[in-house]
Design a protein around this motif. Structure first.
Motif, PDB file in Angstrom:
ATOM      1  N   GLN A   1      35.128  56.195   0.559  1.00 33.04           N
ATOM      2  CA  GLN A   1      35.582  54.944   1.028  1.00 33.04           C
ATOM      3  C   GLN A   1      34.611  53.695   0.483  1.00 33.04           C
ATOM      4  OE1 GLN A   1      38.591  55.023   2.086  1.00 33.04           O
ATOM      5  NE2 GLN A   1      38.273  57.446   2.166  1.00 33.04           N
TER       6      GLN A   1
ATOM      7  N   LYS B   1      37.650  57.519   7.904  1.00 35.00           N
ATOM      8  CA  LYS B   1      38.276  56.582   7.022  1.00 35.00           C
ATOM      9  C   LYS B   1      38.188  55.138   7.404  1.00 35.00           C
ATOM     10  CE  LYS B   1      42.247  55.731   3.917  1.00 35.00           C
ATOM     11  NZ  LYS B   1      43.464  56.286   3.416  1.00 35.00           N
TER      12      LYS B   1
ATOM     13  N   SER C   1      34.335  54.006   7.870  1.00 37.66           N
ATOM     14  CA  SER C   1      33.603  54.230   6.717  1.00 37.66           C
ATOM     15  C   SER C   1      34.320  52.858   5.702  1.00 37.66           C
ATOM     16  CB  SER C   1      33.724  55.336   5.800  1.00 37.66           C
ATOM     17  OG  SER C   1      33.316  56.383   6.311  1.00 37.66           O
ATOM     18  N   THR C   2      35.482  52.302   5.947  1.00 39.20           N
ATOM     19  CA  THR C   2      36.115  51.289   5.289  1.00 39.20           C
ATOM     20  C   THR C   2      35.513  49.951   5.895  1.00 39.20           C
ATOM     21  OG1 THR C   2      37.949  52.476   4.773  1.00 39.20           O
ATOM     22  CG2 THR C   2      38.286  50.003   4.964  1.00 39.20           C
TER      23      THR C   2
END
Length: 326
Positions: free
Chosen positions: A65, A301, A304-305
């Motif tokens: 990511q 996700k 981490s984004t």
């Protein structure tokens, strides 16, 4: 007597052969430790950001990511002691490394030994814990892994789930029937049984006991400061991060200690002019967690984004994602 010894030796030969064969087998096992190190070496000239830490970042920070080429070098139960030495082992060949995310959670400043995992890290990464690996463990993988773990490797060899990576002591929800990419593997879905209040209270109690009974904090902080200094001397930027946990579980941790931990890390960040991003209470859905203190792939996700956006905005990074080897 000579006849007895002769027959004893004949009797022992099959067992010795089996022992040697099993020893050779264990030395060639591809574990999550060896797989992560192989991937690191394969992409050492490409890696721009390394993710360190225990199981929270092992499962919860997805390097895919990030816009920078990132690699997850965290592992289950991994201490800051091993984080430092893993990076410094390879630092001179990580020629494009710019950032190191150092995961500091509730218990990170209170343990350095990984217990039985000390030997596993020695086998997989060649790092010895304070010269604490016994001679027998160095000589024999059967002894170092213990018979129980060694037997488990054979069991995993017969399982379709572990045909690529023979992971050591990871939770049942981890999918390792595919190559590890950028050092990362994670959970699928949510283990509803583990999200029950009694289960995460038991988990919280175990961490409270560890933290409140430890005498290592000062030594660990000094070692961490030395690590930060070595990174900065090489123009590499450390970033301190605390990973998210499930809100009801957080309330069961010792709140006074949580606050003290935060003040310690904030003080460390100020001393070395570092960014510290505390995401312990990041608002996430229950379905973003596998259990009370580990994110699943969806939660990873999302988290981490968020991390990627902060890295980009705080350090003026804007570049397209690249694809490299695993």
């Amino acid at each position: 007597m000579k006849t007895f010894l002769k027959y004893l030796m004949i009797f022992m030969v099959p067992f010795i052969i089996c022992f040697i064969c099993f020893e050779v087998y264990l030395r060639q096992i591809n574990t999550d430790y060896t797989e992560k190190e192989k991937g690191l070496i394969l992409n050492q000239k490409n890696i721009e950001l390394i993710i360190l830490g225990n199981s929270h970042s092992t499962y919860g920070i997805d390097p895919n990511q990030f816009d920078l080429y990132s690699y997850n070098l965290a592992n289950v139960g991994q201490s800051l002691y091993f984080d430092k030495r893993l990076v410094m082992k390879h630092i001179d060949k990580l020629t494009n490394l710019k950032f190191v995310i150092i995961n500091i959670d509730y218990h990170s400043l209170y343990f350095s030994s990984q217990s039985e995992r000390d030997a596993w890290s020695y086998y997989g990464n060649g790092i010895e814990y304070k010269n604490g690996i016994s001679v027998l463990s160095k000589i024999s993988r059967i002894y170092g892994y213990t018979f129980s773990v060694s037997k488990n490797f054979l069991k995993k060899d017969r399982s379709k789930e572990y045909k690529i990576i023979k992971a050591i002591d990871v939770e049942k929800g981890v999918d390792l029937n595919k190559p590890i990419y950028k050092g990362w593997f994670s959970f699928k879905g949510t283990d509803n049984d583990q999200m029950a209040a009694l289960k995460y209270k038991k988990r919280a109690d175990s961490f409270n006991d560890l933290v409140l009974n430890s005498t290592e904090k000062e030594e660990i902080l000094l070692d961490l400061e030395d690590f930060i200094c070595q990174l900065q001397s090489k123009k590499i930027t450390p970033i301190l991060v605390t990973t998210p946990c499930y809100s009801p579980y957080i309330k069961m941790l010792n709140q006074k200690q949580l606050k003290a931990n935060e003040l310690d890390v904030v003080k460390l960040a100020k001393k070395f002019n570092l960014k510290y991003w505390n995401f312990l209470n990041l608002p996430l859905k229950e379905t973003d967690f596998y259990n009370c203190d580990h994110l699943n792939s969806n939660g990873a996700k999302v988290f981490s984004t968020t991390l990627n956006s902060l890295v980009n905005s705080n350090f003026s990074i804007a570049k397209p994602k690249k694809e490299y080897s695993k």
